[in-house]
Design a protein around this motif. Structure first.
Motif, PDB file in Angstrom:
ATOM      1  N   SER A  70       4.581  -1.595  30.693  1.00  0.00           N
ATOM      2  CA  SER A  70       3.465  -2.062  29.870  1.00  0.00           C
ATOM      3  C   SER A  70       2.381  -2.685  30.734  1.00  0.00           C
ATOM      4  O   SER A  70       1.601  -3.495  30.265  1.00  0.00           O
ATOM      5  CB  SER A  70       3.966  -3.076  28.839  1.00  0.00           C
ATOM      6  N   ASN A  71       2.342  -2.303  32.015  1.00  0.00           N
ATOM      7  CA  ASN A  71       1.407  -2.924  32.968  1.00  0.00           C
ATOM      8  C   ASN A  71       0.035  -2.248  32.913  1.00  0.00           C
ATOM      9  O   ASN A  71      -0.431  -1.704  33.908  1.00  0.00           O
ATOM     10  CB  ASN A  71       1.989  -2.878  34.383  1.00  0.00           C
ATOM     11  N   GLY A  98      13.389  -1.586  36.367  1.00  0.00           N
ATOM     12  CA  GLY A  98      12.209  -1.937  37.156  1.00  0.00           C
ATOM     13  C   GLY A  98      11.391  -0.705  37.527  1.00  0.00           C
ATOM     14  O   GLY A  98      11.946   0.344  37.865  1.00  0.00           O
ATOM     15  N   VAL A  99      10.074  -0.849  37.390  1.00  0.00           N
ATOM     16  CA  VAL A  99       9.153   0.248  37.714  1.00  0.00           C
ATOM     17  C   VAL A  99       8.167  -0.241  38.761  1.00  0.00           C
ATOM     18  O   VAL A  99       7.601  -1.322  38.620  1.00  0.00           O
ATOM     19  CB  VAL A  99       8.352   0.677  36.456  1.00  0.00           C
ATOM     20  N   MET A 100       7.978   0.550  39.825  1.00  0.00           N
ATOM     21  CA  MET A 100       6.932   0.174  40.790  1.00  0.00           C
ATOM     22  C   MET A 100       5.914   1.298  40.934  1.00  0.00           C
ATOM     23  O   MET A 100       6.257   2.467  40.962  1.00  0.00           O
ATOM     24  CB  MET A 100       7.522  -0.208  42.140  1.00  0.00           C
ATOM     25  N   MET A 101       4.634   0.879  40.973  1.00  0.00           N
ATOM     26  CA  MET A 101       3.554   1.837  41.199  1.00  0.00           C
ATOM     27  C   MET A 101       3.019   1.560  42.592  1.00  0.00           C
ATOM     28  O   MET A 101       2.473   0.483  42.854  1.00  0.00           O
ATOM     29  CB  MET A 101       2.467   1.644  40.136  1.00  0.00           C
ATOM     30  N   LEU A 102       3.217   2.505  43.503  1.00  0.00           N
ATOM     31  CA  LEU A 102       2.883   2.268  44.907  1.00  0.00           C
ATOM     32  C   LEU A 102       1.381   2.204  45.121  1.00  0.00           C
ATOM     33  O   LEU A 102       0.629   2.998  44.551  1.00  0.00           O
ATOM     34  CB  LEU A 102       3.447   3.393  45.781  1.00  0.00           C
ATOM     35  N   ALA A 103       0.971   1.257  45.974  1.00  0.00           N
ATOM     36  CA  ALA A 103      -0.421   1.210  46.420  1.00  0.00           C
ATOM     37  C   ALA A 103      -0.453   1.807  47.820  1.00  0.00           C
ATOM     38  O   ALA A 103       0.199   1.299  48.731  1.00  0.00           O
ATOM     39  CB  ALA A 103      -0.916  -0.228  46.433  1.00  0.00           C
ATOM     40  N   THR A 129       4.312  -8.998  35.491  1.00  0.00           N
ATOM     41  CA  THR A 129       4.250  -8.049  36.611  1.00  0.00           C
ATOM     42  C   THR A 129       3.877  -8.837  37.859  1.00  0.00           C
ATOM     43  O   THR A 129       3.413  -9.966  37.764  1.00  0.00           O
ATOM     44  CB  THR A 129       3.156  -6.976  36.402  1.00  0.00           C
ATOM     45  N   GLU A 130       4.063  -8.234  39.019  1.00  0.00           N
ATOM     46  CA  GLU A 130       3.587  -8.889  40.243  1.00  0.00           C
ATOM     47  C   GLU A 130       3.204  -7.843  41.268  1.00  0.00           C
ATOM     48  O   GLU A 130       3.726  -6.708  41.250  1.00  0.00           O
ATOM     49  CB  GLU A 130       4.643  -9.848  40.812  1.00  0.00           C
ATOM     50  N   GLY A 170       1.901  -1.688  49.419  1.00  0.00           N
ATOM     51  CA  GLY A 170       2.354  -2.648  48.413  1.00  0.00           C
ATOM     52  C   GLY A 170       2.644  -1.896  47.133  1.00  0.00           C
ATOM     53  O   GLY A 170       2.677  -0.657  47.117  1.00  0.00           O
ATOM     54  N   ALA A 171       2.868  -2.650  46.058  1.00  0.00           N
ATOM     55  CA  ALA A 171       3.137  -1.983  44.772  1.00  0.00           C
ATOM     56  C   ALA A 171       2.939  -2.965  43.630  1.00  0.00           C
ATOM     57  O   ALA A 171       3.085  -4.184  43.800  1.00  0.00           O
ATOM     58  CB  ALA A 171       4.572  -1.447  44.739  1.00  0.00           C
ATOM     59  N   LEU A 172       2.601  -2.411  42.469  1.00  0.00           N
ATOM     60  CA  LEU A 172       2.607  -3.200  41.240  1.00  0.00           C
ATOM     61  C   LEU A 172       4.019  -3.057  40.667  1.00  0.00           C
ATOM     62  O   LEU A 172       4.474  -1.944  40.386  1.00  0.00           O
ATOM     63  CB  LEU A 172       1.563  -2.652  40.256  1.00  0.00           C
ATOM     64  N   TRP A 173       4.707  -4.181  40.516  1.00  0.00           N
ATOM     65  CA  TRP A 173       6.134  -4.161  40.162  1.00  0.00           C
ATOM     66  C   TRP A 173       6.331  -4.782  38.794  1.00  0.00           C
ATOM     67  O   TRP A 173       5.865  -5.909  38.539  1.00  0.00           O
ATOM     68  CB  TRP A 173       6.903  -4.934  41.242  1.00  0.00           C
TER      69      TRP A 173
END
Ligand SMILES: Cc1cc2nc3c(=O)[nH]c(=O)nc-3n(C[C@H](O)[C@H](O)[C@H](O)COP(=O)(O)OP(=O)(O)OC[C@H]3O[C@@H](n4cnc5c(N)ncnc54)[C@H](O)[C@@H]3O)c2cc1C
Length: 415
Positions: free
Chosen positions: A82-83, A117-122, A145-146, A171-174
């Motif tokens: 839901s980020n 857990g879901v991460m969107m890589l930067a 989120t972080e 990095g990533a949005l986690w």
């Protein structure tokens, strides 16, 4: 409806499993319903469920041209998160995510929700800026989120190559409570609950026309005959444009194929969901051990449920560079679904020019995660005739008024 429980499984085990009843009925359509919902995907079924649960409206038919859950609901890669950046999106997706947390108990049906857990890589500086901005927005919106650094990415997912041949992971949005659920089970769980409330799920029945009188819908023509209704809800994802055409209005939406593939099953090697938007691919591991892989949308409008081959190559190339250990895996299956994409990458939950006809669509590449929240909001719109707080911003008039809900960073990639 008999409750599913450990006791029921034990009881049926000693009876050679002869006592299970059908999960849902398959009735012939009645002549008239209070509400007809076109489309027995997750969104249509969830709309029906919350019409019954929240508003006591149960004289409802859900009409499906194929089999329930056989559209995008049963074809997606099941990422739940839901980020999102904009307030209305964060509100509806977070409502949905929170409903997923208790869905198995609420429906008495195991939907295998796995908040892994879901991460969107930067992988570029602009992605870092975009995701940091989203993390700040999420903090205000009450969505946990972080933004994490590359070392933490590697700790959470050791099989990632953070050095990357083209794009290093910066990095990533986690989102730790994002995850996955079993897609068919979501449709089946809602269907069972709707059937138990006395609603009719009519499969193999295509809606071919929308009958009107004096600017209102009076019923639909179907391959099983005409059915009258007080209210009509159109919830058909990639076929939204076709149904809107039958009802006599146009939608700001395009239909394109989006595809996915799965590998042969392997031992557990990854217990998070990873999305790599710059190189363009995303992956998680199913409970069976298959690597579930999602690619991009075709660059042209179409209604195939296959998708183009060059996308498979592109997606696999992206993922092999992100996860080199998958380079020798065999791919087992590939398929596609037809998704309904709007210009601002946000859905429409909306009234239409026909007073008693409502539309829910435009979830595009990311509407599995929103199923319970969307059903909740759509049920309110249908029951009251006016949008509630969750759906107020999603009316289709926003495209005329220039009031876009721009989610191209959160939903630009296919998921
Ligand atoms: C490959 C792929 C991967 C995806 N991955 C993700 C993901 O990881 N996470 C995520 O959140 N989302 C994902 N999505 C998007 C998600 O699957 C959809 O947004 C969501 O399932 C839409 O649900 P729905 O109920 O609106 O549509 P559907 O499940 O498509 O249901 C619509 C139903 O309407 C029926 N219908 C159409 N026309 C008629 C008619 N004339 N008469 C009667 N019935 C009709 C169809 O047969 C269909 O069953 C993905 C989609 C695809 C294709």
């Amino acid at each position: 409806m008999k409750r599913y429980s450990a006791f029921a499984v034990a009881r049926e085990a000693v009876r050679y499993h002869q006592g299970w009843e059908r999960a849902w009925a398959s009735p012939q359509p009645k002549k008239r319903y209070d509400v007809v919902i076109v489309g027995a995907g997750g969104h249509g079924l969830a709309t029906a469920f919350y019409l019954g649960k929240n508003f006591g409206i149960t004289n409802v038919a859900i009409i499906e041209k194929g089999w329930l859950g056989g559209g995008n609901t049963g074809r997606n890669t099941t990422i739940i998160r839901s980020n999102y950046l904009q307030d209305p999106s964060a509100a509806i997706y977070e409502k949905a995510r929170s409903l997923y947390e208790t869905m198995s108990q609420d429906l008495n049906y195991n939907v295998m929700f796995s908040p892994r857990g879901v991460m969107m890589l930067a992988q570029t500086q602009s992605e870092i800026r975009g995701y940091e901005r989203t993390a700040h927005a999420n903090a205000y919106q009450g969505v946990t989120t972080e933004f994490i650094g590359p070392q933490r990415v590697k700790e959470l997912c050791p099989i990632i190559n953070i050095d990357g041949p083209r794009y290093p992971v910066l990095g990533a949005l986690w989102q730790a409570r994002g995850g996955t659920a079993r897609h068919d089970a979501v449709a089946w769980g809602y269907a069972r609950a709707c059937s138990d409330m006395g609603m009719d799920i009519i499969q193999k029945c295509e809606v071919t026309g929308v009958r009107q009188n004096a600017g209102k819908v009076v019923g639909v023509d179907t391959t099983k005959g005409a059915i009258d209704c007080e209210k009509l809800a159109i919830v058909v994802a990639g076929h939204s444009g076709e149904l809107a055409g039958m009802a006599g209005f146009r939608l700001p939406m395009e239909s394109v194929a989006l595809q996915a593939l799965v590998s042969e099953p392997i031992k557990p090697c990854m217990d998070v969901v990873v999305m790599a938007n710059t190189v363009h691919g995303y992956m998680s591991q199913s409970d069976k051990g298959e690597m579930v892989i999602g690619g991009g949308t075709d660059g042209f409008n179409n209604y195939t449920q296959r998708g183009s081959f060059h996308h498979i190559e592109e997606t696999v190339r992206a993922l092999v560079e992100t996860f080199p250990m998958i380079s020798r895996l065999k791919m087992l299956r590939q398929w596609g679904g037809i998704v309904d994409v709007t210009g601002d990458r946000s859905p429409v939950i909306t009234k239409t020019p026909l007073g008693n006809c409502f539309m829910n669509g435009g979830w595009g590449t990311g509407g599995f995660k929103s199923i319970p929240g969307s059903g909740w909001a759509m049920a309110e719109l249908v029951a009251k005739g006016e949008p509630g707080p969750l759906s107020a911003a999603f009316g289709m008039e926003r495209f005329k008024e220039g009031r876009f809900i721009d989610e191209s960073v959160a939903a630009g990639v296919a998921h």
